[in-house]
Design a protein around this motif. Structure first.
Motif, mmCIF file in Angstrom:
data_model
loop_
_atom_site.group_PDB
_atom_site.id
_atom_site.type_symbol
_atom_site.label_atom_id
_atom_site.label_comp_id
_atom_site.label_asym_id
_atom_site.label_seq_id
_atom_site.Cartn_x
_atom_site.Cartn_y
_atom_site.Cartn_z
ATOM 1 N N ASP A 158 5.271 5.243 -16.085
ATOM 2 C CA ASP A 158 4.217 6.923 -16.096
ATOM 3 C C ASP A 158 4.777 7.269 -16.730
ATOM 4 O O ASP A 158 4.480 8.509 -17.548
ATOM 5 C CB ASP A 158 4.182 6.756 -14.878
ATOM 6 C CG ASP A 158 3.371 5.894 -14.534
ATOM 7 O OD1 ASP A 158 2.468 4.759 -14.884
ATOM 8 O OD2 ASP A 158 3.503 5.397 -12.900
ATOM 9 N N VAL A 159 6.294 8.253 -16.768
ATOM 10 C CA VAL A 159 6.992 8.711 -17.255
ATOM 11 C C VAL A 159 8.018 8.536 -17.846
ATOM 12 O O VAL A 159 8.528 7.989 -18.233
ATOM 13 C CB VAL A 159 7.592 10.093 -15.779
ATOM 14 C CG1 VAL A 159 8.388 11.367 -16.366
ATOM 15 C CG2 VAL A 159 6.643 10.193 -15.159
ATOM 16 N N LEU A 160 8.134 9.194 -19.377
ATOM 17 C CA LEU A 160 8.882 9.733 -19.971
ATOM 18 C C LEU A 160 10.294 10.461 -19.991
ATOM 19 O O LEU A 160 9.272 12.000 -20.772
ATOM 20 C CB LEU A 160 9.039 8.703 -21.090
ATOM 21 C CG LEU A 160 10.158 8.360 -22.598
ATOM 22 C CD1 LEU A 160 10.769 7.622 -21.557
ATOM 23 C CD2 LEU A 160 9.521 8.889 -23.709
ATOM 24 N N LEU A 161 10.963 10.959 -19.770
ATOM 25 C CA LEU A 161 12.329 12.247 -19.317
ATOM 26 C C LEU A 161 13.219 12.602 -20.709
ATOM 27 O O LEU A 161 14.076 11.515 -20.304
ATOM 28 C CB LEU A 161 12.459 12.700 -18.116
ATOM 29 C CG LEU A 161 11.261 12.051 -16.936
ATOM 30 C CD1 LEU A 161 12.151 12.023 -15.633
ATOM 31 C CD2 LEU A 161 11.316 13.439 -16.985
ATOM 32 N N LEU A 162 12.999 13.029 -21.328
ATOM 33 C CA LEU A 162 14.331 13.186 -22.468
ATOM 34 C C LEU A 162 15.094 13.934 -22.391
ATOM 35 O O LEU A 162 14.468 15.285 -22.259
ATOM 36 C CB LEU A 162 12.719 13.408 -23.946
ATOM 37 C CG LEU A 162 12.258 12.635 -24.192
ATOM 38 C CD1 LEU A 162 11.337 12.709 -25.511
ATOM 39 C CD2 LEU A 162 12.346 10.626 -24.104
ATOM 40 N N ASP A 163 15.994 13.704 -22.776
ATOM 41 C CA ASP A 163 17.610 15.572 -22.166
ATOM 42 C C ASP A 163 18.298 15.261 -23.495
ATOM 43 O O ASP A 163 18.736 14.498 -23.959
ATOM 44 C CB ASP A 163 18.595 15.078 -21.605
ATOM 45 C CG ASP A 163 19.443 15.909 -21.231
ATOM 46 O OD1 ASP A 163 19.110 17.023 -21.422
ATOM 47 O OD2 ASP A 163 20.053 16.258 -19.931
ATOM 48 N N GLU A 164 17.139 16.034 -24.768
ATOM 49 C CA GLU A 164 17.808 16.329 -26.195
ATOM 50 C C GLU A 164 18.404 14.656 -26.907
ATOM 51 O O GLU A 164 19.362 14.300 -27.100
ATOM 52 C CB GLU A 164 19.122 17.125 -26.000
ATOM 53 C CG GLU A 164 18.657 18.569 -25.524
ATOM 54 C CD GLU A 164 19.364 19.666 -25.206
ATOM 55 O OE1 GLU A 164 19.934 19.909 -26.480
ATOM 56 O OE2 GLU A 164 20.233 20.293 -24.938
ATOM 57 N N PRO A 165 17.671 13.531 -26.758
ATOM 58 C CA PRO A 165 17.935 12.476 -27.694
ATOM 59 C C PRO A 165 17.937 12.437 -29.043
ATOM 60 O O PRO A 165 18.840 11.813 -29.175
ATOM 61 C CB PRO A 165 17.419 11.793 -27.538
ATOM 62 C CG PRO A 165 15.593 12.365 -27.552
ATOM 63 C CD PRO A 165 16.379 13.758 -26.249
ATOM 64 N N PHE A 166 17.621 13.414 -29.414
ATOM 65 C CA PHE A 166 17.731 13.642 -30.947
ATOM 66 C C PHE A 166 18.941 14.265 -32.018
ATOM 67 O O PHE A 166 18.585 15.001 -33.215
ATOM 68 C CB PHE A 166 16.074 13.821 -31.588
ATOM 69 C CG PHE A 166 15.030 13.029 -31.076
ATOM 70 C CD1 PHE A 166 14.914 12.105 -30.804
ATOM 71 C CD2 PHE A 166 13.589 13.895 -30.613
ATOM 72 C CE1 PHE A 166 14.318 11.097 -30.118
ATOM 73 C CE2 PHE A 166 13.101 13.199 -29.835
ATOM 74 C CZ PHE A 166 13.132 12.177 -29.962
#
Length: 269
Positions: free
Chosen positions: A153-161
Motif C-alpha cells: 500500500d505504501v512505497l518508501l524511497l530513501d534516496e534510491p537514485f
C-alpha cells in the motif's frame, strides 16, 4: 488503493539525554498521494522515513498507516534504500521473489508475479542473470520489482537514485511515480534533489534541522509526465527553491548555484 499515513506529534531522541533529532512532527499523507521529503543533510528525513517503515520507533508520538500504529516492518509498507541490497549469489528473478517467499507465497505464484514485474521494469531479458552482472541502475530496478511484488500500500524511497547516472535517474524518476499512480500506491521519497522532488511528487514537505521539523510544504500541480525543461516545471522548482531558502538561509548560496543549472542532477542541500 494506497494507504493514508499519519505522523502524530513525533519527537525522537537517540538517547534519553540527547537533544531531539525530530520534534513535533505532524502531518497527514493521503491514500495514493506521492510525497517528497526534502531538507538539509542531518535534518532527520531518513530517520522519519525509517519510522514510517517500522524500522524505528519514535520516542514520543507515533506513525499510523490506515489508522493502525506502525510498530514493526510489514510487506504492506516496503522501503527502497540507496543501495539495492541484493543477494549476489541469486539470480534476478530469485532476488525479486524473495519478499514474496518470506511472506509465505508459493514459488509458482511468486514466479508468475515476479515475471510480470520484471517485464514492467524492463528486465524481461535478465530474469535468469546473476545480479552481479547488472549495472547499478538495473540492480535498483530489481530492488523496485522486489518492493512491488508484495503489492504494498505504501512505497518508501530513501534516496534510491542518488548513485545512478543522470540518464538512468531521469528514467526512474518518471517510471516510479507512474507505477505508483497506476497501482494506487502511496509513495514517500526522501531526496536532496529539488528537481527530483518536483519530478516525482504531488506535494513536497520541507524540513529544517536542529531539531528536525516540517516547516513548509508545496503542492506540485503539474501534469504528467513532467519534463525538466518545461516552463511550468522550472517555475515550480524555483518557487520551491525560494521556499526552501526561506527555511534555512545557510543554504542560499548553494541553491542559487543549482538554480543556474536546471538540467543538472546536483543535490539542492
Amino acid at each position: 488503493m494506497g494507504a493514508s499515513i499519519s505522523l502524530d506529534f513525533i519527537t525522537h531522541r537517540f538517547s534519553a539525554t540527547a537533544e531531539p533529532t525530530l520534534k513535533d512532527i505532524e502531518n497527514r499523507i493521503e491514500p495514493s498521494e506521492l510525497v517528497a521529503l526534502i531538507g538539509r543533510s542531518g535534518c532527520g528525513k531518513s530517520t522519519l522515513l525509517h519510522m514510517m517503515a517500522g524500522l524505528l520507533i519514535p520516542s514520543e508520538g507515533c506513525v499510523r498507516i490506515n489508522s493502525h500504529q506502525v510498530a514493526k516492518p510489514s510487506a504492506k509498507w516496503n522501503m527502497m534504500f540507496q543501495k539495492a541490497s541484493l543477494y549476489p549469489w541469486m539470480s534476478v528473478k530469485e532476488n525479486a521473489a524473495l519478499g514474496l517467499l518470506f511472506d509465505g507465497v508459493s514459488k509458482s505464484v511468486a514466479a508468475e508475479r515476479v515475471d510480470t514485474l520484471l517485464d514492467m521494469v524492463g528486465l524481461s531479458d535478465k530474469k535468469n542473470a546473476n545480479v552481479q552482472s547488472l549495472s547499478g541502475g538495473q540492480q535498483q530496478r530489481v530492488a523496485l520489482a522486489r518492493s512491488l511484488a508484495t503489492e504494498p500500500d505504501v512505497l518508501l524511497l530513501d534516496e534510491p537514485f542518488s548513485a545512478l547516472d543522470a540518464f538512468t535517474r531521469t528514467q526512474l524518476q518518471e517510471e516510479v511515480p507512474n507505477i505508483c499512480r497506476e497501482r494506487g500506491i502511496t509513495m514517500v521519497i526522501v531526496t536532496h534533489d529539488i528537481d527530483e522532488a518536483v519530478a516525482m511528487a504531488d506535494r513536497v514537505l520541507i524540513m529544517s534541522q536542529n531539531p528536525g521539523r516540517i516547516v513548509g510544504e508545496q503542492a506540485v500541480a503539474l501534469p504528467w509526465p513532467r519534463r525538466h525543461m518545461d516552463a511550468g516545471f522550472q517555475t515550480m522548482r524555483d518557487e520551491l527553491m525560494q521556499q526552501f531558502k526561506g527555511t534555512d538561509t545557510g543554504l542560499a548560496g548553494r541553491h542559487t548555484a543549482a538554480a543556474e543549472k536546471p538540467n543538472t542532477a546536483e543535490s539542492a542541500a
